[in-house]
Design a protein around this motif. Structure first.
Motif: not given
Length: 450
Positions: A117-137
């Motif tokens: 269900l977590a894989y296929i169900m509909p829902g909004p997409v939200v961005e997380g905080l900038p991740i330092p180890s990913l250079k702020g991604k």
């Protein structure tokens, strides 16, 4: 610092809330890489990994076999302990909680179902905080918990009514299901750890295997659109907890032909908790667990086994007390009304307090959204909030409940936690385990912060 003062330093949104820094500072990177031994270091975490599953087995034995009372040797000698261990633990408790094929199908069936269900169900997409180890991604999180939760309720109702799977089988197999969850907690931890080492995604490693296994090796493990850390934190523990309580209520109805107020209380309490998690899932990506904590035994085991199979002691105690004595626990009407009021009042502050804090964070993150998820309680969002700025540049909300109490969500959570125990009376300590555990965790975490 007022919002007006802080707005001079970084851009604000339409609500006057400054946005998070778009870049990652050197201090962010330093804090993200800093390794500090917690929980007593390698020795402490090893003791916890061995001790907590053992404690769960012991306490389940107390609930199922001793009406919630502690049990121990007749004398504190080595011979007495050996005799007690072999006769009581090995002879009675282990058989009562030993994993079975049926229990494996029940628990792992839900785990797989919830992941699908977590894989296929509909829902909004939200961005997380900038991740330092990913250079702020900023990683994207599919927040479909609400649609998955409602579908799960419908499917479980159909399975129960049609007799394909009677929900009472959960409490009938509580001990074995708990053992399967414990095994799965270790198994998933190991799989995530090994995959992170193979893929080279390990982060902030201490060099000590036991400590890194406990704290985790990878920060953001994912399978397709599913963030494993958020899935394990939201989709498994709280729904399982709810269904354990619901199973107890349905079992009581089968036996008595009616439901008592204490058993209904626990179903309401756990429904409110799980529903709050699902309806506010979009707030989770900006939380500390998702942003900073790695995905190790601490998070995985606790979510897969610890939360659902220890926070449920009140429900299991009520059920087993009735099975062993033939009479249900009831209270006077004023006492019952007081506890229901305490629960609902605590929930209101818990829900709106968390909503105020997390929506403030989401506004800074630029990910704020309005959802019509039930229930949307009054005062869940503060417009034009006041706040203070930390030395690191973070903003702390000082409006709403946060202007009245520094930790309103914890205070409300404790009120709900104590009500879970009080509804069972005072015949056993175990229904108060969650409250006591919560107090200890809060004291330790707040002392570490200070």
């Amino acid at each position: 610092m007022s919002s007006k003062d802080a707005s001079k330093e970084r851009p604000t949104n339409a609500n006057g809330v400054p946005l998070f820094k778009s870049d990652v500072t050197n201090l962010d990177v330093k804090l993200d890489k800093e390794i500090v031994y917690e929980f007593g270091g390698p020795l402490g975490v090893t003791a916890m990994m061995l001790g907590f599953p053992s404690l769960m087995v012991y306490m389940t034995g107390a609930l199922l076999l001793h009406e919630g009372h502690f049990y121990y040797p007749d004398a504190f000698t080595l011979d007495a302990f050996k005799e007690w261990f072999w006769s009581e633990i090995v002879g009675k408790v282990i058989p009562a909680v030993a994993p079975t094929l049926k229990a494996t199908k029940i628990y792992m069936g839900y785990v797989v179902f919830s992941f699908i269900l977590a894989y296929i169900m509909p829902g909004p997409v939200v961005e997380g905080l900038p991740i330092p180890s990913l250079k702020g991604k900023r990683l994207k999180y599919l927040c479909n918990g609400l649609s998955a939760w409602y579908l799960t309720l419908v499917v479980s109702a159909v399975l129960h009514v049609t007799g394909i799977f009677r929900l009472t089988e959960i409490v009938d197999n509580f001990g074995p299901i708990m053992s399967v969850a414990i095994i799965w907690g270790f198994t998933m931890t190991t799989l995530v750890y090994i995959c992170s080492m193979i893929n080279g995604t390990q982060h902030r490693m201490s060099g000590n295997f036991f400590y890194d296994y406990f704290m985790g090796a990878v920060l953001n493990p994912r399978i397709g659109p599913v963030d494993l850390k958020m899935w394990a934190e939201i989709r498994v523990p709280w729904p399982v907890l709810f269904y354990i309580s619901l199973s107890c209520l349905l079992k009581q109805y089968e036996i008595r032909g009616e439901v008592t107020a204490p058993q209904a209380f626990m179903v309401l309490a756990h429904f409110l908790y799980v529903n709050a998690c699902q309806k506010g899932e979009e707030c989770i990506p900006t939380s500390w667990d998702i942003f900073y904590e790695k995905d190790g035994f601490m998070l995985i085991f606790w979510n897969m086994a610890g939360v659902p199979f220890t926070y449920c002691y009140s429900s299991i105690y009520l059920m087993n007390y009735e099975l062993s004595t033939g009479s249900a626990i009831t209270h006077s009407l004023p006492y019952t009304i007081f506890l229901y009021a305490l629960l609902l009042g605590g929930y209101y502050v818990f829900d709106t307090g968390n909503s105020q804090k997390n929506r403030f964070r989401m506004e800074q993150n630029g990910s704020f959204m309005t959802r019509n998820a039930f229930p949307q309680l009054p005062w869940g969002h503060i417009k034009n909030p006041s706040y203070i700025k930390t030395e690191h540049g973070n903003l702390l909300l000082t409006s709403g409940w946060w202007g009245i109490c520094r930790k309103p969500h914890y205070t409300a959570d404790l009120c709900m936690a104590i009500s879970w125990g009080l509804i069972t009376g005072f015949g056993s300590f175990l229904p108060y385990f969650y409250f006591c555990f919560f107090v200890v965790v809060l004291v330790l975490s707040l002392s570490c912060v200070s």
